[in-house]
Design a protein around this motif. Sequence first.
Motif, PDB file in Angstrom:
ATOM      1  N   PRO A 261      63.417  54.496  47.376  1.00  0.00           N
ATOM      2  CA  PRO A 261      64.671  54.977  47.933  1.00  0.00           C
ATOM      3  C   PRO A 261      65.381  53.871  48.707  1.00  0.00           C
ATOM      4  N   ARG A 262      66.692  54.022  48.858  1.00  0.00           N
ATOM      5  CA  ARG A 262      67.477  53.040  49.590  1.00  0.00           C
ATOM      6  C   ARG A 262      67.004  52.960  51.043  1.00  0.00           C
ATOM      7  N   ALA A 263      67.130  51.778  51.610  1.00  0.00           N
ATOM      8  CA  ALA A 263      66.757  51.579  53.011  1.00  0.00           C
ATOM      9  C   ALA A 263      67.672  52.396  53.917  1.00  0.00           C
ATOM     10  N   LYS A 264      67.123  52.888  55.003  1.00  0.00           N
ATOM     11  CA  LYS A 264      67.914  53.612  55.992  1.00  0.00           C
ATOM     12  C   LYS A 264      68.802  52.614  56.728  1.00  0.00           C
ATOM     13  N   PRO A 265      69.960  53.071  57.233  1.00  0.00           N
ATOM     14  CA  PRO A 265      70.859  52.162  57.945  1.00  0.00           C
ATOM     15  C   PRO A 265      70.131  51.379  59.044  1.00  0.00           C
ATOM     16  N   TRP A 266      70.463  50.106  59.143  1.00  0.00           N
ATOM     17  CA  TRP A 266      69.986  49.152  60.135  1.00  0.00           C
ATOM     18  C   TRP A 266      68.541  48.695  59.929  1.00  0.00           C
ATOM     19  N   THR A 267      67.750  49.331  59.052  1.00  0.00           N
ATOM     20  CA  THR A 267      66.341  48.949  58.939  1.00  0.00           C
ATOM     21  C   THR A 267      66.161  47.542  58.389  1.00  0.00           C
ATOM     22  N   GLU A 268      66.943  47.153  57.394  1.00  0.00           N
ATOM     23  CA  GLU A 268      66.824  45.803  56.835  1.00  0.00           C
ATOM     24  C   GLU A 268      67.306  44.758  57.842  1.00  0.00           C
ATOM     25  N   HIS A 269      68.344  45.097  58.576  1.00  0.00           N
ATOM     26  CA  HIS A 269      68.876  44.228  59.628  1.00  0.00           C
ATOM     27  C   HIS A 269      67.792  43.962  60.680  1.00  0.00           C
ATOM     28  N   GLU A 270      67.166  45.029  61.153  1.00  0.00           N
ATOM     29  CA  GLU A 270      66.119  44.895  62.168  1.00  0.00           C
ATOM     30  C   GLU A 270      64.906  44.145  61.629  1.00  0.00           C
ATOM     31  N   ARG A 271      64.524  44.426  60.392  1.00  0.00           N
ATOM     32  CA  ARG A 271      63.374  43.743  59.797  1.00  0.00           C
ATOM     33  C   ARG A 271      63.649  42.243  59.676  1.00  0.00           C
ATOM     34  N   PHE A 272      64.854  41.886  59.266  1.00  0.00           N
ATOM     35  CA  PHE A 272      65.260  40.489  59.150  1.00  0.00           C
ATOM     36  C   PHE A 272      65.086  39.773  60.490  1.00  0.00           C
ATOM     37  N   LEU A 273      65.608  40.367  61.552  1.00  0.00           N
ATOM     38  CA  LEU A 273      65.537  39.745  62.869  1.00  0.00           C
ATOM     39  C   LEU A 273      64.098  39.617  63.358  1.00  0.00           C
ATOM     40  N   GLU A 274      63.262  40.597  63.077  1.00  0.00           N
ATOM     41  CA  GLU A 274      61.849  40.521  63.474  1.00  0.00           C
ATOM     42  C   GLU A 274      61.134  39.375  62.757  1.00  0.00           C
ATOM     43  N   ILE A 275      61.455  39.158  61.491  1.00  0.00           N
ATOM     44  CA  ILE A 275      60.838  38.061  60.733  1.00  0.00           C
ATOM     45  C   ILE A 275      61.360  36.710  61.227  1.00  0.00           C
ATOM     46  N   LEU A 276      62.649  36.638  61.536  1.00  0.00           N
ATOM     47  CA  LEU A 276      63.264  35.383  61.967  1.00  0.00           C
ATOM     48  C   LEU A 276      62.805  34.949  63.366  1.00  0.00           C
TER      49      LEU A 276
ATOM     50  N   ILE B 177      72.479  37.813  57.865  1.00  0.00           N
ATOM     51  CA  ILE B 177      71.708  38.989  58.262  1.00  0.00           C
ATOM     52  C   ILE B 177      72.236  40.195  57.494  1.00  0.00           C
ATOM     53  N   PRO B 178      71.352  41.036  56.967  1.00  0.00           N
ATOM     54  CA  PRO B 178      71.818  42.223  56.232  1.00  0.00           C
ATOM     55  C   PRO B 178      72.729  43.095  57.101  1.00  0.00           C
ATOM     56  N   TYR B 179      73.810  43.573  56.501  1.00  0.00           N
ATOM     57  CA  TYR B 179      74.705  44.475  57.215  1.00  0.00           C
ATOM     58  C   TYR B 179      74.020  45.835  57.384  1.00  0.00           C
ATOM     59  N   HIS B 180      74.585  46.715  58.156  1.00  0.00           N
ATOM     60  CA  HIS B 180      73.896  47.951  58.555  1.00  0.00           C
ATOM     61  C   HIS B 180      73.484  48.856  57.401  1.00  0.00           C
ATOM     62  N   PHE B 181      74.226  48.869  56.287  1.00  0.00           N
ATOM     63  CA  PHE B 181      73.855  49.708  55.141  1.00  0.00           C
ATOM     64  C   PHE B 181      73.169  48.917  54.026  1.00  0.00           C
ATOM     65  N   ALA B 182      72.809  47.660  54.286  1.00  0.00           N
ATOM     66  CA  ALA B 182      72.191  46.827  53.247  1.00  0.00           C
ATOM     67  C   ALA B 182      70.870  47.443  52.786  1.00  0.00           C
ATOM     68  N   SER B 183      70.676  47.347  51.478  1.00  0.00           N
ATOM     69  CA  SER B 183      69.431  47.799  50.874  1.00  0.00           C
ATOM     70  C   SER B 183      69.227  46.942  49.633  1.00  0.00           C
ATOM     71  N   PRO B 184      68.035  46.377  49.449  1.00  0.00           N
ATOM     72  CA  PRO B 184      67.813  45.525  48.279  1.00  0.00           C
ATOM     73  C   PRO B 184      68.191  46.234  46.984  1.00  0.00           C
ATOM     74  N   LEU B 185      68.924  45.536  46.143  1.00  0.00           N
ATOM     75  CA  LEU B 185      69.409  46.075  44.877  1.00  0.00           C
ATOM     76  C   LEU B 185      68.246  46.534  44.012  1.00  0.00           C
ATOM     77  N   GLY B 186      68.336  47.745  43.493  1.00  0.00           N
ATOM     78  CA  GLY B 186      67.337  48.269  42.580  1.00  0.00           C
ATOM     79  C   GLY B 186      66.113  48.877  43.226  1.00  0.00           C
ATOM     80  N   VAL B 187      66.039  48.856  44.549  1.00  0.00           N
ATOM     81  CA  VAL B 187      64.882  49.420  45.245  1.00  0.00           C
ATOM     82  C   VAL B 187      65.222  50.852  45.665  1.00  0.00           C
TER      83      VAL B 187
END
Length: 147
Positions: free
Chosen positions: A119-134, A107-117
């Motif tokens: 603006p960078r993702a806001k804290p926890w957004t990738e984590h939450e999105r991952f869990l919603e998809i899973l 699961i993405p850590y709280h500051f994770a943001s896809p490399l090269g994208v």
Amino acid sequence: MNWNIERRKPSSWQARSLVDEIASLEPDYVCLTEAWKQSLADFGGHVISAEGGAWSPQHPDERKVVLWSRNPWADVEPIEQLEAIGSAITARSEINGNVVRFVGVCIPYHFASPLGVEPRAKPWTEHERFLEILKPHLARWARDEPV
């Protein structure tokens, strides 16, 4: 057993120490996160892995998830919707005569943001999105068999 190798190369003393500790416990199944596809090469058995999305520059042999089993894997399926932001792989294997579905996730850590994208993702957004998809995948699998 589940353990995060923290991107250590299999030849590093840190990874060797962790893998030796895991081996001493004689597990039937292992899920490593932030590992290398060769991390469990000395175990024999059966290995599957998922590369996952890059949060920072990484070596081509790094994997977000490595699953190892004494028994063969069947129905191996990376969860493609999660590969851009984290990683998850699922497969079936046998435990004491019963078929069980295993799901290895990173699961993405709280500051994770896809490399090269940008603006960078806001804290926890990738984590939450991952869990919603899973979530619906887990619900579907749990209806059919032990997970």
